[in-house]
Design a protein around this motif. Sequence first.
Motif, PDB file in Angstrom:
ATOM      1  N   GLU A  44     -15.613 -53.742 -21.199  1.00 27.74           N
ATOM      2  CA  GLU A  44     -15.587 -52.069 -21.080  1.00 27.74           C
ATOM      3  C   GLU A  44     -15.479 -52.020 -19.420  1.00 27.74           C
ATOM      4  O   GLU A  44     -16.322 -52.480 -18.795  1.00 27.74           O
ATOM      5  N   ALA A  45     -14.170 -51.675 -18.955  1.00 25.66           N
ATOM      6  CA  ALA A  45     -13.968 -51.301 -17.757  1.00 25.66           C
ATOM      7  C   ALA A  45     -12.785 -50.421 -17.456  1.00 25.66           C
ATOM      8  O   ALA A  45     -11.993 -50.352 -18.208  1.00 25.66           O
ATOM      9  N   TYR A  46     -13.037 -49.748 -16.443  1.00 20.56           N
ATOM     10  CA  TYR A  46     -12.116 -48.455 -16.152  1.00 20.56           C
ATOM     11  C   TYR A  46     -11.636 -48.606 -14.705  1.00 20.56           C
ATOM     12  O   TYR A  46     -12.139 -49.095 -13.928  1.00 20.56           O
ATOM     13  N   HIS A  47     -10.367 -48.045 -14.485  1.00 18.68           N
ATOM     14  CA  HIS A  47      -9.960 -47.963 -13.146  1.00 18.68           C
ATOM     15  C   HIS A  47      -9.482 -46.311 -12.864  1.00 18.68           C
ATOM     16  O   HIS A  47      -8.923 -45.815 -14.045  1.00 18.68           O
ATOM     17  N   ARG A  48      -9.737 -45.861 -11.906  1.00 24.61           N
ATOM     18  CA  ARG A  48      -9.512 -44.537 -11.594  1.00 24.61           C
ATOM     19  C   ARG A  48      -7.974 -44.476 -11.248  1.00 24.61           C
ATOM     20  O   ARG A  48      -7.298 -45.097 -10.855  1.00 24.61           O
ATOM     21  N   ASP A  64      -4.992 -33.196  -4.790  1.00 22.54           N
ATOM     22  CA  ASP A  64      -5.099 -34.604  -5.274  1.00 22.54           C
ATOM     23  C   ASP A  64      -5.434 -35.444  -4.176  1.00 22.54           C
ATOM     24  O   ASP A  64      -4.789 -35.318  -3.130  1.00 22.54           O
ATOM     25  N   VAL A  65      -6.700 -36.028  -4.163  1.00 16.86           N
ATOM     26  CA  VAL A  65      -7.282 -36.758  -3.009  1.00 16.86           C
ATOM     27  C   VAL A  65      -7.662 -38.031  -3.516  1.00 16.86           C
ATOM     28  O   VAL A  65      -7.946 -38.464  -4.722  1.00 16.86           O
ATOM     29  N   THR A  66      -7.651 -39.216  -2.619  1.00 15.86           N
ATOM     30  CA  THR A  66      -8.068 -40.506  -2.954  1.00 15.86           C
ATOM     31  C   THR A  66      -9.653 -40.459  -2.842  1.00 15.86           C
ATOM     32  O   THR A  66     -10.298 -39.892  -2.161  1.00 15.86           O
ATOM     33  N   ALA A  67     -10.009 -41.280  -3.783  1.00 16.06           N
ATOM     34  CA  ALA A  67     -11.639 -41.571  -3.489  1.00 16.06           C
ATOM     35  C   ALA A  67     -12.191 -42.093  -2.288  1.00 16.06           C
ATOM     36  O   ALA A  67     -12.775 -41.412  -1.648  1.00 16.06           O
ATOM     37  N   GLU A  68     -11.393 -42.508  -1.456  1.00 18.51           N
ATOM     38  CA  GLU A  68     -11.633 -43.244  -0.127  1.00 18.51           C
ATOM     39  C   GLU A  68     -11.630 -41.752   1.023  1.00 18.51           C
ATOM     40  O   GLU A  68     -12.396 -41.791   1.678  1.00 18.51           O
ATOM     41  N   ASP A  69     -10.480 -41.408   0.673  1.00 18.91           N
ATOM     42  CA  ASP A  69     -10.442 -39.897   1.644  1.00 18.91           C
ATOM     43  C   ASP A  69     -11.446 -38.943   1.524  1.00 18.91           C
ATOM     44  O   ASP A  69     -12.087 -38.666   2.624  1.00 18.91           O
ATOM     45  N   LEU A  70     -12.029 -38.977   0.148  1.00 20.61           N
ATOM     46  CA  LEU A  70     -13.197 -37.736  -0.127  1.00 20.61           C
ATOM     47  C   LEU A  70     -14.322 -38.627   0.622  1.00 20.61           C
ATOM     48  O   LEU A  70     -15.278 -37.795   1.069  1.00 20.61           O
ATOM     49  N   GLU A  71     -14.628 -39.868   0.104  1.00 22.61           N
ATOM     50  CA  GLU A  71     -15.797 -40.665   0.849  1.00 22.61           C
ATOM     51  C   GLU A  71     -15.833 -40.542   2.151  1.00 22.61           C
ATOM     52  O   GLU A  71     -17.055 -40.043   2.616  1.00 22.61           O
ATOM     53  N   ALA A  72     -14.882 -40.661   2.844  1.00 20.63           N
ATOM     54  CA  ALA A  72     -14.869 -40.752   4.317  1.00 20.63           C
ATOM     55  C   ALA A  72     -15.255 -39.302   4.820  1.00 20.63           C
ATOM     56  O   ALA A  72     -15.797 -39.223   5.935  1.00 20.63           O
ATOM     57  N   ALA A  73     -14.553 -38.501   4.147  1.00 20.72           N
ATOM     58  CA  ALA A  73     -14.842 -36.895   4.678  1.00 20.72           C
ATOM     59  C   ALA A  73     -16.245 -36.486   4.539  1.00 20.72           C
ATOM     60  O   ALA A  73     -16.964 -35.773   5.249  1.00 20.72           O
ATOM     61  N   LEU A  74     -16.912 -36.926   3.249  1.00 18.24           N
ATOM     62  CA  LEU A  74     -18.334 -36.783   2.978  1.00 18.24           C
ATOM     63  C   LEU A  74     -19.275 -37.399   4.075  1.00 18.24           C
ATOM     64  O   LEU A  74     -20.173 -37.074   4.454  1.00 18.24           O
ATOM     65  N   ALA A  75     -18.905 -38.768   4.442  1.00 18.33           N
ATOM     66  CA  ALA A  75     -19.851 -39.546   5.337  1.00 18.33           C
ATOM     67  C   ALA A  75     -19.629 -38.840   6.817  1.00 18.33           C
ATOM     68  O   ALA A  75     -20.587 -38.668   7.356  1.00 18.33           O
TER      69      ALA A  75
END
Length: 81
Positions: A44-48, A64-75
């Motif tokens: 079992e494996a998934y991709h976003r 609509d935001v990428t996971a990378e952009d969201l993580e960078a903004a939170l950091a």
Amino acid sequence: MTTRTSVEAVIFHNSFRLPGMDRDHPPGVFEVQITEEPLNLTWEAYHRTMTLMLTSGGIIEVIDVTAEDLEAALAADAPHS
């Protein structure tokens, strides 16, 4: 193909702007909806496939935001010691 959706809350302590946003948003708690599709593997494996952030401020917006952009903004928003 079956997809799965999860919902997370993220907290911004300062005003912020992510790619796709036309203005700064005030700090607060925001809902993030993540949609994933299964990979065709023997385990079992998934991709976003989609990450949506719901904002409000008189009106509700879906960004609509990428996971990378969201993580960078939170950091960048995290308090520095």
